[in-house]
Design a protein around this motif. Structure first.
Motif, PDB file in Angstrom:
ATOM      1  N   ASN A  27     -10.757   8.939 -29.790  1.00 47.93           N
ATOM      2  CA  ASN A  27     -11.836   8.001 -29.458  1.00 47.93           C
ATOM      3  C   ASN A  27     -11.293   6.693 -28.897  1.00 47.93           C
ATOM      4  OD1 ASN A  27     -13.805   9.799 -30.295  1.00 47.93           O
ATOM      5  ND2 ASN A  27     -13.873   8.996 -32.381  1.00 47.93           N
ATOM      6  N   ALA A  28     -10.154   6.252 -29.436  1.00 51.55           N
ATOM      7  CA  ALA A  28      -9.550   4.997 -28.961  1.00 51.55           C
ATOM      8  C   ALA A  28      -8.685   5.217 -27.726  1.00 51.55           C
ATOM      9  CB  ALA A  28      -8.712   4.369 -30.075  1.00 51.55           C
ATOM     10  N   ARG A  85     -10.246   7.400 -45.083  1.00 52.60           N
ATOM     11  CA  ARG A  85     -10.304   8.120 -43.806  1.00 52.60           C
ATOM     12  C   ARG A  85      -8.934   8.191 -43.151  1.00 52.60           C
ATOM     13  NH1 ARG A  85     -14.684   5.576 -40.057  1.00 52.60           N
ATOM     14  NH2 ARG A  85     -13.931   7.272 -38.732  1.00 52.60           N
ATOM     15  N   LEU A  86      -8.173   7.114 -43.293  1.00 50.96           N
ATOM     16  CA  LEU A  86      -6.848   7.099 -42.672  1.00 50.96           C
ATOM     17  C   LEU A  86      -5.944   8.191 -43.248  1.00 50.96           C
ATOM     18  CD1 LEU A  86      -5.927   3.321 -42.314  1.00 50.96           C
ATOM     19  CD2 LEU A  86      -6.576   4.932 -40.522  1.00 50.96           C
ATOM     20  N   ASP A 124      -9.783   9.423 -34.419  1.00 51.02           N
ATOM     21  CA  ASP A 124      -9.739   8.000 -34.075  1.00 51.02           C
ATOM     22  C   ASP A 124      -8.840   7.764 -32.872  1.00 51.02           C
ATOM     23  OD1 ASP A 124     -11.432   7.437 -36.153  1.00 51.02           O
ATOM     24  OD2 ASP A 124      -9.866   6.787 -37.539  1.00 51.02           O
ATOM     25  N   GLN A 159      -9.158  12.841 -39.208  1.00 49.01           N
ATOM     26  CA  GLN A 159      -9.776  11.575 -38.859  1.00 49.01           C
ATOM     27  C   GLN A 159      -8.819  10.702 -38.049  1.00 49.01           C
ATOM     28  OE1 GLN A 159     -13.056  10.831 -39.454  1.00 49.01           O
ATOM     29  NE2 GLN A 159     -12.575   9.177 -38.010  1.00 49.01           N
ATOM     30  N   ARG A 160      -7.547  10.731 -38.429  1.00 51.62           N
ATOM     31  CA  ARG A 160      -6.562   9.965 -37.675  1.00 51.62           C
ATOM     32  C   ARG A 160      -6.530  10.426 -36.230  1.00 51.62           C
ATOM     33  NH1 ARG A 160      -0.863  10.115 -39.516  1.00 51.62           N
ATOM     34  NH2 ARG A 160      -0.710   8.572 -37.853  1.00 51.62           N
ATOM     35  N   TYR A 218     -12.186   3.110 -45.388  1.00 54.11           N
ATOM     36  CA  TYR A 218     -11.334   3.230 -44.202  1.00 54.11           C
ATOM     37  C   TYR A 218      -9.970   3.819 -44.554  1.00 54.11           C
ATOM     38  CZ  TYR A 218      -8.746   1.897 -40.020  1.00 54.11           C
ATOM     39  OH  TYR A 218      -7.970   1.910 -38.895  1.00 54.11           O
TER      40      TYR A 218
END
Length: 522
Positions: free
Chosen positions: A280-281, A267-268, A277, A273-274, A264
Motif C-alpha cells: 500500500n505504501a 499488526r506489525l 502495508d 500485514q507488514r 499497530y
C-alpha cells in the motif's frame, strides 16, 4: 528483531505513549498560564506607554497653544492665558514663561521666584526640550517633568505617566526611570539600582526574579524606560486552573495513543500485514538485471526483480517474500505494484529505446485473475509503448494446468507479449507442457549454467529448445568461459553478474546507455 528486543521496544513505546501526553498536558497548562500572565504584563506596560504618550502629547498641545499668544509677557492677559491652558489640561501642574532659562511668571505666580533652570537634558525629535527638575515656587522637594518650547515650559507630575489600573485579577506595580541619568522619576515600588542594572539590558525580554516577573519597555523619545512588576503567586493559581482543563485531555490522549500503538504493534507482528502495508505504501521497489545478446554483448532487455527494503537498510529478495505473498493472497496486488513500478521507472526511457524489452515475472494466479490484460493495456497506452517491450515470465508451476493456462497465455501472446519459461528444467513436467503450450523463450536455470563443465544436461536442454524453435536466455553467467561455451552452442541471450547485477532504475539506465554507446550493433 528477536522477541526480547521487540518486547523492550513495545514497553518503551507504550511508556512514552502514557507519559508523554500527560507530561505535555502539564507543560501546556503551565505554558498557557505563563503566556497569559506575560501577555497581561505586556498589555499593562503598553497601556502605560499609551498613557505616557497621551500626557506628553497634551503637554505639547498646551505649549503650542500658549506659544500662539502674542500679547505682553506676564501681563494679566498672558497670565490668564497660561492659567486657562493649565486649567483645561488635566495632566499639567503649571505653565511657566521663560526668558532664556529664567522663569518670569507662571500660571500660579504673577512673578516667579524660581531660580534659573538648568539646560534641557534632552530634545525630542520634534524640537521640544525635556528635563527633570525639583525647582518650584512653593518650597517642595519633588521631581517634576519639564517640557519646554521656545518661550514656555509646562510642568508635569511624573506620577501621572504611570497612573494606570491593571485589567487582571492581580496587582501590577510600575516605575518610570530615566535611561541616561538612571534616576527613578516615578515609581509605585522600590526599584533599587542593582535591580535596574539587571533590567536595563533585557530589551523586550522578561525577567523572573525573587518570586516576581519584570517587564521593561523603553521610550527613547523621552529617554525613559517603563518597568512593570507583578508577583508570580497568581501565576501558580492560574496554572492550577489550566491544569484542570489540560490534564484530563492528556490522560485521554494517553489512553487513545496507547490503544492505537498496541493495535499497530500487533499488526506489525503479522507478516501478512507488514507486506500489505509495504504494498500500500509502495515501499517495494524494482531492480533491473540486464539481458544481453551473447553474440555482441549489447543489451536487448532486462528482468524486473522486486526488492523489499527493510528498516535496517537491507533488502528482502523475492525468494523470501514471494512465497509469503502467495500464501496470504497478496500476489495479485504485488504483481500490479511491480508492473506499475516498471512503467513509472522506465516508461519514458523505453519510449526512446523501442528495441529493448522488460520481462516481468508472473504468478500462476495472475493468469486467472482477469485483471492482468487490462492492466497491461492501460499502462502501454498511457506510456505509448509497444506490447513487445513487456515480456512475461512464468515458472513451470504456471503451466501446471494447461487447460487453464493455455488460453490465458495465447491471449497474452496475441496481444503482443513474449512469453518466457523461467527456471526451465527445475520442475518435473517440462517436456509435457512444452508439447501443449505455445511460448517464445526458454530461460536456462543458473544451476545448469554452473554445471557446464559436466556437460550432462545443458546440451540436451539446448537441443530441445532448438527443436521447438525457442530462443534461449541463460541465467547466472559469471565467467567468460561460461559465456563462450553458451555462445558456441547457440544460446542467443544471457544475464548474470558477468554483465551486471540487478540495478536500481537510475543505475540501470546509466549502465544501459553506456552499453549502447560502446557495444557495436549486431
Amino acid at each position: 528483531m528477536n522477541n526480547r528486543r521487540l518486547i523492550s521496544v513495545i514497553t518503551g513505546v507504550l511508556s512514552l505513549a502514557v507519559l508523554l501526553p500527560v507530561g505535555l498536558s502539564i507543560w501546556l497548562a503551565y505554558h498557557q498560564a505563563e503566556d497569559n500572565f506575560a501577555s497581561e504584563m505586556d498589555n499593562y506596560a503598553s497601556r502605560v506607554v499609551m498613557r505616557t504618550e497621551k500626557v506628553i502629547e497634551q503637554g505639547k498641545n498646551a505649549l503650542n497653544e500658549i506659544e500662539s499668544f502674542h500679547g505682553q509677557p506676564c501681563s494679566p492677559e498672558h497670565l490668564l492665558a497660561m492659567r486657562h491652558v493649565s486649567y483645561i489640561n488635566r495632566y499639567l501642574q503649571e505653565v511657566i514663561y521663560l526668558d532664556g532659562l529664567r522663569p518670569l511668571c507662571s500660571s500660579l505666580e504673577n512673578q516667579s521666584r524660581e531660580g534659573i533652570f538648568s539646560g534641557a537634558g534632552k530634545t525630542t525629535r520634534d524640537g521640544y526640550r525635556v528635563w527633570l527638575t525639583t525647582a518650584n515656587d512653593i518650597g517642595l522637594h519633588r521631581t517634576m517633568l519639564a517640557l519646554g518650547s521656545q518661550r514656555h515650559v509646562v510642568m508635569i507630575d511624573p506620577q501621572s505617566l504611570i497612573d494606570v489600573l491593571p485589567f487582571g485579577n492581580w496587582s501590577i506595580e510600575t516605575a518610570l526611570i530615566g535611561t541616561e541619568s538612571e534616576r527613578v522619576i516615578a515609581s509605585s515600588f522600590d526599584l533599587t539600582p542593582a535591580l535596574w542594572q539587571k533590567l536595563k539590558s533585557l530589551g523586550d525580554e522578561q525577567l523572573k526574579s525573587q518570586g516576581a516577573m519584570y517587564n521593561v519597555k523603553h521610550y527613547p523619545q523621552l529617554g525613559v524606560a517603563i518597568v512593570t512588576v507583578a508577583s508570580l503567586a497568581p501565576l501558580e493559581k492560574t496554572w492550577h486552573r489550566q491544569l484542570i482543563i489540560w490534564l484530563p485531555f492528556g490522560l485521554l490522549m494517553s489512553f487513545l495513543l496507547a490503544a492505537f500503538l498496541l493495535r499497530y504493534l500487533h499488526r506489525l507482528q503479522s507478516p501478512r500485514q507488514r507486506m500489505l502495508d509495504a504494498i500500500n505504501a509502495r515501499d517495494i521497489v524494482v531492480n533491473y538485471q540486464p539481458i544481453v545478446a551473447l553474440s555482441t554483448g549489447k543489451i536487448v532487455g532486462a528482468e524486473a526483480l522486486a526488492r523489499w527494503p527493510q528498516i535496517d537498510g537491507s533488502f528482502l529478495t523475492p525468494d523470501v517474500f514471494i512465497p509469503l505473498a502467495e500464501k496470504t493472497g497478496l500476489m495479485p496486488r504485488l504483481t500490479q505494484l511491480i508492473i506499475e513500478t516498471v512503467f513509472e521507472d522506465l516508461g519514458i526511457w523505453l519510449q526512446q529505446h523501442p528495441e529493448i524489452h522488460i520481462s516481468v515475472n508472473l504468478d500462476p494466479g495472475d493468469l486467472t485473475s482477469g485483471t492482468l490484460p487490462a492492466l497491461l493495456h492501460e499502462q502501454l497506452t498511457r506510456w505509448q509503448l509497444s506490447p513487445a517491450q513487456i515480456a512475461l515470465e512464468l515458472t513451470e508451476r504456471g503451466f501446471a494446468d494447461p487447460e487453464i493456462s493455455a488460453p490465458a497465455i495465447d491471449a497474452l501472446r496475441k496481444a503482443g507479449h513474449a512469453i518466457y519459461i523461467d527456471d526451465f528444467g527445475t520442475g518435473y513436467s517440462s517436456l509435457s507442457y512444452l508439447q501443449n503450450l505455445h511460448v517464445d523463450i526458454l530461460k536456462i536455470d543458473k544451476s545448469f549454467v554452473d554445471a557446464l563443465a559436466y556437460k550432462n544436461v545443458t546440451p540436451q536442454i539446448i537441443a530441445m529448445a532448438k527443436a521447438l524453435d525457442l530462443a534461449m536466455v541463460a541465467e547466472g553467467i559469471e565467467t567468460d568461459s561460461q559465456q563462450a561455451w553458451l555462445r558456441e552452442h547457440g544460446v542467443q541471450f544471457g544475464q548474470g553478474w558477468l554483465y551486471s547485477k540487478a540495478l536500481p532504475k537510475a543505475a540501470f539506465i546509466l549502465w544501459a546507455e553506456a552499453n549502447l554507446r560502446t557495444t557495436p550493433s549486431a
